[in-house]
Design a protein around this motif. Structure first.
Motif, PDB file in Angstrom:
ATOM      1  N   ASN A  14      10.717   4.531  -0.885  1.00  0.00           N
ATOM      2  CA  ASN A  14      11.832   4.499   0.063  1.00  0.00           C
ATOM      3  C   ASN A  14      11.782   3.063   0.709  1.00  0.00           C
ATOM      4  O   ASN A  14      10.856   2.608   1.313  1.00  0.00           O
ATOM      5  CB  ASN A  14      11.497   5.532   1.185  1.00  0.00           C
ATOM      6  N   TRP A  15      12.732   2.370   0.345  1.00  0.00           N
ATOM      7  CA  TRP A  15      12.782   0.904   0.749  1.00  0.00           C
ATOM      8  C   TRP A  15      13.046   0.496   2.155  1.00  0.00           C
ATOM      9  O   TRP A  15      12.688  -0.359   2.687  1.00  0.00           O
ATOM     10  CB  TRP A  15      13.899   0.316   0.142  1.00  0.00           C
ATOM     11  N   THR A  16      13.389   1.595   2.868  1.00  0.00           N
ATOM     12  CA  THR A  16      13.610   1.448   4.297  1.00  0.00           C
ATOM     13  C   THR A  16      12.346   1.234   4.989  1.00  0.00           C
ATOM     14  O   THR A  16      12.236   0.936   6.242  1.00  0.00           O
ATOM     15  CB  THR A  16      14.474   2.786   4.913  1.00  0.00           C
ATOM     16  N   LEU A  17      11.415   1.782   4.450  1.00  0.00           N
ATOM     17  CA  LEU A  17       9.735   1.510   4.959  1.00  0.00           C
ATOM     18  C   LEU A  17       9.444  -0.239   5.324  1.00  0.00           C
ATOM     19  O   LEU A  17       8.872  -0.077   6.131  1.00  0.00           O
ATOM     20  CB  LEU A  17       8.840   2.093   4.023  1.00  0.00           C
ATOM     21  N   LEU A  18      10.166  -0.761   4.359  1.00  0.00           N
ATOM     22  CA  LEU A  18       9.983  -2.119   4.518  1.00  0.00           C
ATOM     23  C   LEU A  18      10.564  -2.705   5.642  1.00  0.00           C
ATOM     24  O   LEU A  18       9.865  -3.617   6.498  1.00  0.00           O
ATOM     25  CB  LEU A  18      10.426  -3.011   3.436  1.00  0.00           C
ATOM     26  N   ILE A  56      20.417  -3.162  -8.913  1.00  0.00           N
ATOM     27  CA  ILE A  56      21.009  -2.078 -10.061  1.00  0.00           C
ATOM     28  C   ILE A  56      19.963  -1.084 -10.427  1.00  0.00           C
ATOM     29  O   ILE A  56      20.228  -0.061 -10.732  1.00  0.00           O
ATOM     30  CB  ILE A  56      21.375  -3.215 -11.434  1.00  0.00           C
ATOM     31  N   ASN A  57      18.753  -1.611 -10.418  1.00  0.00           N
ATOM     32  CA  ASN A  57      17.554  -0.667 -10.940  1.00  0.00           C
ATOM     33  C   ASN A  57      17.284   0.083  -9.678  1.00  0.00           C
ATOM     34  O   ASN A  57      16.480   1.321  -9.985  1.00  0.00           O
ATOM     35  CB  ASN A  57      16.449  -1.648 -11.417  1.00  0.00           C
ATOM     36  N   ALA A  58      17.431   0.006  -8.393  1.00  0.00           N
ATOM     37  CA  ALA A  58      17.206   0.756  -7.411  1.00  0.00           C
ATOM     38  C   ALA A  58      17.976   1.944  -7.559  1.00  0.00           C
ATOM     39  O   ALA A  58      19.084   2.131  -8.050  1.00  0.00           O
ATOM     40  CB  ALA A  58      17.290   0.050  -5.831  1.00  0.00           C
ATOM     41  N   PRO A  59      17.549   3.071  -6.843  1.00  0.00           N
ATOM     42  CA  PRO A  59      18.185   4.301  -6.783  1.00  0.00           C
ATOM     43  C   PRO A  59      19.579   4.007  -6.075  1.00  0.00           C
ATOM     44  O   PRO A  59      19.637   3.190  -4.869  1.00  0.00           O
ATOM     45  CB  PRO A  59      17.214   5.361  -5.854  1.00  0.00           C
ATOM     46  N   PRO A  60      20.532   4.774  -6.168  1.00  0.00           N
ATOM     47  CA  PRO A  60      22.106   4.327  -5.746  1.00  0.00           C
ATOM     48  C   PRO A  60      21.914   4.446  -4.190  1.00  0.00           C
ATOM     49  O   PRO A  60      22.685   3.630  -3.675  1.00  0.00           O
ATOM     50  CB  PRO A  60      22.776   5.502  -6.482  1.00  0.00           C
ATOM     51  N   SER A 112       0.804  -1.162   0.002  1.00  0.00           N
ATOM     52  CA  SER A 112       0.064  -0.090   0.186  1.00  0.00           C
ATOM     53  C   SER A 112       0.762   1.188   0.060  1.00  0.00           C
ATOM     54  O   SER A 112       0.601   2.304  -0.621  1.00  0.00           O
ATOM     55  CB  SER A 112      -0.812  -0.007   1.145  1.00  0.00           C
ATOM     56  N   SER A 113       1.856   1.336   0.744  1.00  0.00           N
ATOM     57  CA  SER A 113       2.577   2.769   1.002  1.00  0.00           C
ATOM     58  C   SER A 113       3.394   2.545  -0.572  1.00  0.00           C
ATOM     59  O   SER A 113       3.478   3.915  -0.956  1.00  0.00           O
ATOM     60  CB  SER A 113       3.721   2.420   2.103  1.00  0.00           C
ATOM     61  N   SER A 114       3.895   1.750  -1.085  1.00  0.00           N
ATOM     62  CA  SER A 114       4.662   1.755  -2.386  1.00  0.00           C
ATOM     63  C   SER A 114       3.644   2.108  -3.501  1.00  0.00           C
ATOM     64  O   SER A 114       4.132   2.931  -4.300  1.00  0.00           O
ATOM     65  CB  SER A 114       5.584   0.382  -2.741  1.00  0.00           C
ATOM     66  N   LEU A 115       2.385   1.599  -3.253  1.00  0.00           N
ATOM     67  CA  LEU A 115       1.601   1.910  -4.311  1.00  0.00           C
ATOM     68  C   LEU A 115       0.907   3.329  -4.285  1.00  0.00           C
ATOM     69  O   LEU A 115       1.145   4.040  -5.404  1.00  0.00           O
ATOM     70  CB  LEU A 115       0.543   1.249  -4.364  1.00  0.00           C
ATOM     71  N   ALA A 116       0.849   3.733  -2.848  1.00  0.00           N
ATOM     72  CA  ALA A 116       0.469   5.289  -2.792  1.00  0.00           C
ATOM     73  C   ALA A 116       1.547   6.119  -3.019  1.00  0.00           C
ATOM     74  O   ALA A 116       1.107   7.272  -3.754  1.00  0.00           O
ATOM     75  CB  ALA A 116       0.012   5.309  -1.212  1.00  0.00           C
ATOM     76  N   SER A 117       3.060   5.726  -3.011  1.00  0.00           N
ATOM     77  CA  SER A 117       3.800   6.678  -3.264  1.00  0.00           C
ATOM     78  C   SER A 117       3.892   6.829  -4.889  1.00  0.00           C
ATOM     79  O   SER A 117       4.182   8.162  -5.181  1.00  0.00           O
ATOM     80  CB  SER A 117       5.175   6.282  -2.555  1.00  0.00           C
ATOM     81  N   SER A 118       3.545   5.844  -5.460  1.00  0.00           N
ATOM     82  CA  SER A 118       3.697   6.062  -7.109  1.00  0.00           C
ATOM     83  C   SER A 118       2.562   6.779  -7.387  1.00  0.00           C
ATOM     84  O   SER A 118       2.788   7.149  -8.604  1.00  0.00           O
ATOM     85  CB  SER A 118       3.826   4.360  -7.662  1.00  0.00           C
TER      86      SER A 118
END
Lengths: 257, 281
Positions: free
Chosen positions: A129-133, B163-167, A110-116
């Motif tokens: 923001n992958w740190t959200l996971l 690779i595809n993720a932001p650096p 939901s957060s990734s879809l909402a952000s996109s």
């Protein structure tokens, strides 16, 4: 004369014959024993009776549930009128663990879809923001697994005897079920709707937890143990607020339309 | 020639083994036939044609022992009288041993052959996963599990996604994928065990790891094609294929039908997370 002798003979012969029947008796005596001590549903009958806690078989009795049971418990946790854990099957651990894991996944989706969606509507590219996971994993597992274990320890220390750690885990785990549809509904980028849904979910899950934990607290001798409810309420509202702020707050940069 | 006492016989046994190994390479040599009352007089006559006579007492070791030692050590298989079957079971000092000739002598083959054989084994397992044949010996491919395939697929998926993720976040994505794949498959395996399934732990890890392969292909497509209308169907098909392939392996676990969905659901969750990460990259 001969008839009497014959009956005596039969009686004497009966003892060796009875010796034969002893061979069958141990089987008949042992047979009901595993059925009585094994699982409630009788599926895993070949399980050893006594298992030590590092064996997988030791934990099988808390995973002895059917699909229908788990689904019914998940549904009942969203409708917290009646205590659902008082069924004949007792608490399980399958439901809590996978409910929490599903919730993590739902928060992630939901957060990734909402952000996109937000970046699409506001037409500026943003990366997820992958740190959200990892935040979701930490927050949900700590609140769903570590906190109930801590609460169980505290309750044991304060004299509540009728409380098992599995029961605590089950209550808090199933209690989080309502957040899964909430997380998916909070994709809709309307702030008021999100606040309303979050409040509703917080109240429902809180009601479920209190409804199930209060009878356990009431068994304690001292009345002051019941004041723990206030701690639970504060803790739960805090978690609900942090869920709202961390995961459900992707807004469009400029107003729609 | 005369049979020595048993003490010297015992001390001579090791020498006999070495000598026997040398003579084993002589093509015309025939091993002494086991006879209960001392084979001493016959063996020097056949074997000691070109050798010194001094070794004659050494041949007096019990013939059955001679047979076994040379049979295990000697690699040339063309030595005459030995039975040509590949499985031989022997009793040495009361312990029953069984040696099998596997058909492959991997000690002195080139490295390329070894690598090719491993790659072929990975390939055959991938084929089995992608197109499971229910009957016959093909299903037994996963019985000799390996973790090379899962490791390679996990690494390639993690590398492509990072690779595809932001650096700034590529390290986190890499770690996340590796952790999800490894911890996730362990948890799923334990889940199936806890639900009463009869699962071999590493075999299940192997199967779950190989089932990632469709998603690796989807990630590869997603690396080069950035159009969502292409990536979405590809990822969905890969997800369905992965889930279908992994569910196939639940056949042999004997989980009851009332709770088979409880074992399937975590697998769906596992592959869905990976597919979602591929989709939003």
């Amino acid at each position: 004369m001969s008839g009497k002798y014959q009956t005596l003979d039969v009686n004497e012969e009966a003892q060796p014959l009875e010796f034969k029947s002893f061979l069958g008796q141990p089987d008949a005596a042992v047979e009901p024993a595993p059925a009585a001590t094994s699982s409630r549903r009788g599926y895993t009958t070949d399980r050893p009776v006594s298992t030590s806690f590092w064996q997988v078989e030791h934990y099988q009795k808390w995973f002895d549930v059917d699909t229908n049971t788990v689904l019914m418990r998940c549904l009942m946790s969203m409708y917290p009128i009646d205590s659902h854990l008082t069924g004949p099957e007792g608490p399980d651990l399958y439901g809590p663990f996978w409910t929490l894991t599903t919730l993590i996944l739902a928060l992630f989706v939901s957060s990734s879809l909402a952000s996109s969606i937000a970046s699409y509507l506001s037409s500026e590219p943003t990366d997820y923001n992958w740190t959200l996971l990892s935040v979701a994993v930490g927050l949900i597992y700590i609140y769903g697994l570590a906190v109930p274990t801590g609460i169980w320890a505290v309750l044991q220390w304060s004299g509540v005897q009728e409380c098992s750690v599995v029961e605590c885990l089950s209550i808090w785990g199933y209690g989080m079920t309502v957040w899964i549809p909430t997380a998916l509904l909070c994709i809709i980028p309307v702030p008021l709707l999100r606040w309303g849904l979050t409040l509703l979910a917080a109240l429902i899950s809180l009601a479920f937890i209190i409804r199930n934990i209060y009878p356990i607290l009431a068994t304690a001798e001292s009345k002051s143990v019941r004041l723990f409810v206030i701690v639970f309420i504060v803790l739960h509202l805090g978690v609900a607020l942090s869920l709202k702020i961390v995961f459900f707050s992707y807004y469009v940069a400029k107003p729609i339309g | 020639m005369a049979a020595p006492n048993s003490a010297t016989l015992e001390s001579n046994q090791f020498i006999v083994a070495d000598e026997e190994y040398d003579e084993d390479s002589i093509p015309g040599y025939t091993l002494p036939q086991p006879s209960p009352n001392g084979a001493g007089p016959t063996t020097p006559g056949t074997a000691g044609a070109g050798k010194g006579k001094g070794r004659a007492p050494e041949q007096l070791a019990p013939p059955s022992n001679v047979n076994e030692l040379s049979g295990r050590i000697g690699t040339p298989s063309g030595s005459g009288s030995r039975s040509p079957n590949t499985n031989k079971s022997q009793t040495i000092a009361g312990v029953r041993l069984e040696t099998r000739y596997t058909g492959v002598d991997s000690l002195d083959e080139p490295v390329t052959t070894t690598l090719a054989r491993d790659l072929l084994s990975i390939y055959s397992k991938v084929v089995q996963v992608l197109w499971p044949r229910r009957k016959g010996q093909a299903r037994e491919v996963l019985r000799d599990w390996d973790l090379w395939g899962p490791f390679i697929f996990c690494l390639s998926l993690a590398i492509m996604l990072s690779i595809n993720a932001p650096p700034t976040q590529s390290l986190g994505v890499f770690t996340g994928v590796v952790v999800i794949v490894s911890v996730g498959s362990v948890i799923i395996t334990f889940n199936a065990k806890l639900l009463g399934g009869r699962v071999s732990f590493f075999q299940s890890l192997c199967a779950l790891g190989y089932c990632i392969f469709p998603l690796v292909v989807a990630a590869l497509v997603g690396t080069f094609v950035h159009i969502l209308l292409v990536r979405l169907p590809v990822t969905l098909v890969a997800l369905a294929w992965s889930v279908w392939a992994s569910v196939n392996f639940l056949d042999g676990t004997h989980i009851e039908t009332q709770r088979i969905l409880l074992a399937v659901y975590p697998q769906c969750l596992f592959y869905f997370v990976l597919a979602w990460m591929i989709l939003i990259q």
